[in-house]
Enzyme design. Structure first.
Site, PDB file in Angstrom:
ATOM      1  N   GLN A  45      20.367  30.536  49.029  1.00 22.35           N
ATOM      2  CA  GLN A  45      20.599  29.958  50.364  1.00 22.35           C
ATOM      3  C   GLN A  45      19.430  30.289  51.301  1.00 22.35           C
ATOM      4  O   GLN A  45      19.003  29.448  52.086  1.00 22.35           O
ATOM      5  CB  GLN A  45      21.926  30.450  50.959  1.00 22.35           C
ATOM      6  CG  GLN A  45      22.142  29.904  52.376  1.00 22.35           C
ATOM      7  CD  GLN A  45      23.592  29.915  52.820  1.00 22.35           C
ATOM      8  OE1 GLN A  45      24.452  29.400  52.137  1.00 22.35           O
ATOM      9  NE2 GLN A  45      23.850  30.494  53.977  1.00 22.35           N
ATOM     10  N   GLU A  46      18.921  31.522  51.194  1.00 23.44           N
ATOM     11  CA  GLU A  46      17.786  31.914  52.052  1.00 23.44           C
ATOM     12  C   GLU A  46      16.608  30.961  51.821  1.00 23.44           C
ATOM     13  O   GLU A  46      15.959  30.503  52.769  1.00 23.44           O
ATOM     14  CB  GLU A  46      17.375  33.361  51.736  1.00 23.44           C
ATOM     15  CG  GLU A  46      16.131  33.794  52.498  1.00 23.44           C
ATOM     16  CD  GLU A  46      15.866  35.302  52.461  1.00 23.44           C
ATOM     17  OE1 GLU A  46      16.758  36.067  52.052  1.00 23.44           O
ATOM     18  OE2 GLU A  46      14.757  35.704  52.844  1.00 23.44           O
ATOM     19  N   ARG A  47      16.323  30.645  50.569  1.00 23.83           N
ATOM     20  CA  ARG A  47      15.166  29.785  50.258  1.00 23.83           C
ATOM     21  C   ARG A  47      15.412  28.349  50.696  1.00 23.83           C
ATOM     22  O   ARG A  47      14.502  27.664  51.149  1.00 23.83           O
ATOM     23  CB  ARG A  47      14.829  29.899  48.771  1.00 23.83           C
ATOM     24  CG  ARG A  47      14.187  31.247  48.530  1.00 23.83           C
ATOM     25  CD  ARG A  47      14.068  31.720  47.132  1.00 23.83           C
ATOM     26  NE  ARG A  47      13.538  33.087  47.184  1.00 23.83           N
ATOM     27  CZ  ARG A  47      13.652  33.991  46.226  1.00 23.83           C
ATOM     28  NH1 ARG A  47      14.285  33.682  45.104  1.00 23.83           N
ATOM     29  NH2 ARG A  47      13.157  35.194  46.386  1.00 23.83           N
ATOM     30  N   GLY A  95     -10.530  19.044  69.066  1.00 25.45           N
ATOM     31  CA  GLY A  95     -10.616  20.363  69.710  1.00 25.45           C
ATOM     32  C   GLY A  95      -9.325  20.805  70.362  1.00 25.45           C
ATOM     33  O   GLY A  95      -8.980  21.995  70.357  1.00 25.45           O
TER      34      GLY A  95
END
Ligand code: FAD
Length: 387
Positions: A248-250, A347
């Site tokens: 789940q974390e991933r 820039g």
């Protein structure tokens, strides 16, 4: 914000929720983000406001003071919208509390711990962190040195953790410790430690390349007495619990990655339409058109794969290799999109006040935490190539 592809995994109710999240972010998060970046953290008040508005720990059962909404798609929408807004510090810290720390408590915590901490996590009164990484052990978690010595009714914890998200503000942390230093993975346990415990101290928030509004810091434990009641699950099972929750974390990291990529894509498209060179808008140059076409194609593929993975996760079918694929591919793409979009800004892209500069700096760490992308490839290879 326009969608890249039809989102078939969501219903009308999800769309209503998405609009309320967007509204909230526009009013309460975006106007404060620059100030939070300067302070290297969000405010405690912001956590409490999120709780009062029902955006914290929605999956906490009613018995523990929550709303009991177990449809992960709502959590996904919250993370996605935060990431799309470009407020990356909050987009990492709040979901970590909701979707990465809370599951340890809900899935493996004892009754007393749930009763005590779930209501406070849902209201924002208690901010949570998870502490695995140590100065000398990151990818190689089994090499951790932080010890919890058995003293009968309590453990005595000594050691330190580093790079801890929500670390400076945290009231509680799920801490990985060695209850048996002679063993590798089987010697690891998880303890719920309270920041108020004697001997628990914190470093100053790190000055990071990006995620400036995130209070990432070190945690130090000097003879901290931790009651046995604060053990999460069983002794020696910590590594197994970590592996269980890492999918789940991933996925959450992937959700953030695609959300951020989409957010900066649309802002860049607008910029290239408005900026002129050689008597026309820069979006009319073939290079700009082709770059945007390439990015839109890749984001569409990632979005499609991600939604498929979210649906698999909701059905309990997202395996470790698939979770690693989503984390690896989407975070690489996020960095590519941010870099190409910065180039299209010329820039101005290098000036911090421009969203694209922050998107570029914030993206980089996504390839490092929650398991580096090299470790992700190892896990994928294990499934397809073998050990
Ligand atoms: C902003 C931020 C927030 C974080 N939040 C948290 C948190 O909340 N909680 C937490 O516990 N940790 C957190 N981390 C830590 C993060 O998870 C680690 O930094 C990560 O796992 C890598 O560990 P390391 O830094 O020790 O690098 P190392 O493990 O030393 O890796 C260095 C390099 O070697 C490579 N490498 C290592 N092993 C292998 C291998 N077997 N094969 C191929 N290459 C390999 C890595 O991929 C990397 O490129 C966070 C880090 C950051 C920067």
């Amino acid at each position: 914000m326009q969608e890249f592809i039809e989102r078939s995994i969501f219903t009308e109710e999800h769309d209503i929720f998405r609009h309320s999240v967007r509204d909230y972010i526009e009013k309460e998060i975006v106007p404060n983000n620059a100030q939070w970046e300067k302070a290297h953290m969000v405010t405690r008040e912001s956590w409490e406001k999120l709780g009062a508005n029902g955006f914290l720990c929605i999956q906490v059962p009613e018995a523990y003071g929550g709303m009991g909404i177990t449809d992960f798609r709502y959590n996904a929408i919250f993370t996605e919208e935060l990431s799309r807004s470009g407020c990356a510090g909050p987009a990492v810290g709040y979901p970590l509390h909701n979707d990465i720390v809370l599951p340890y408590l809900l899935d493996f915590g004892n009754e007393e711990l749930k009763q005590k901490w779930c209501p406070k996590m849902a209201s924002g009164e208690a901010i949570a962190a998870v502490a695995m990484t140590e100065p000398a052990a990151g990818s190689d978690l089994q090499g951790m040195k932080c010890t919890a010595e058995d003293k009968g009714d309590h453990y005595l914890v000594n050691g330190s953790k580093t790079f801890i998200t929500n670390g400076y503000l945290c009231d509680i942390a799920v801490v990985a410790v060695k209850t048996d230093p002679t063993l590798g993975a089987k010697g690891i346990s998880l303890l719920l430690m309270e920041a108020a415990m004697e001997g628990f101290t914190k470093g100053e928030p790190f000055h990071k390349v990006g995620l400036h509004a995130q209070d990432t810091c070190e945690l130090f434990f000097d003879n901290v007495k931790v009651s046995k009641g604060n053990l999460i699950g069983k002794e020696g099972e910590g590594f197994k619990y970590l592996m269980h929750e890492l999918a789940q974390e991933r996925l959450v990291v992937g959700i953030g990655a695609v959300g951020a990529a989409e957010g900066i894509f649309w802002k860049t498209l607008q910029y290239t339409n408005e900026r002129n060179a050689f008597g026309r808008s820069i979006s009319q140059f073939q290079n700009t058109r082709f770059k945007l076409a390439e990015l839109a194609s890749k984001i569409t593929m990632a979005r499609s794969f991600l939604d498929q993975c979210t649906a698999l996760h909701c059905a309990g079918k997202l395996d470790a290799a698939m979770a690693s694929m989503i984390k690896y591919t989407t975070t690489e793409l996020q960095c590519e999109v941010a870099d190409e979009c910065l180039q299209l800004h010329g820039g101005y892209g290098y000036i911090w006040e421009y969203d694209v500069a922050r998107a570029w700096a914030d993206a980089r760490v996504q390839r490092i935490y929650a398991g580096t992308n090299e470790i992700m490839k190892e896990l994928i290879a294990r499934k397809f190539v073998g050990k």
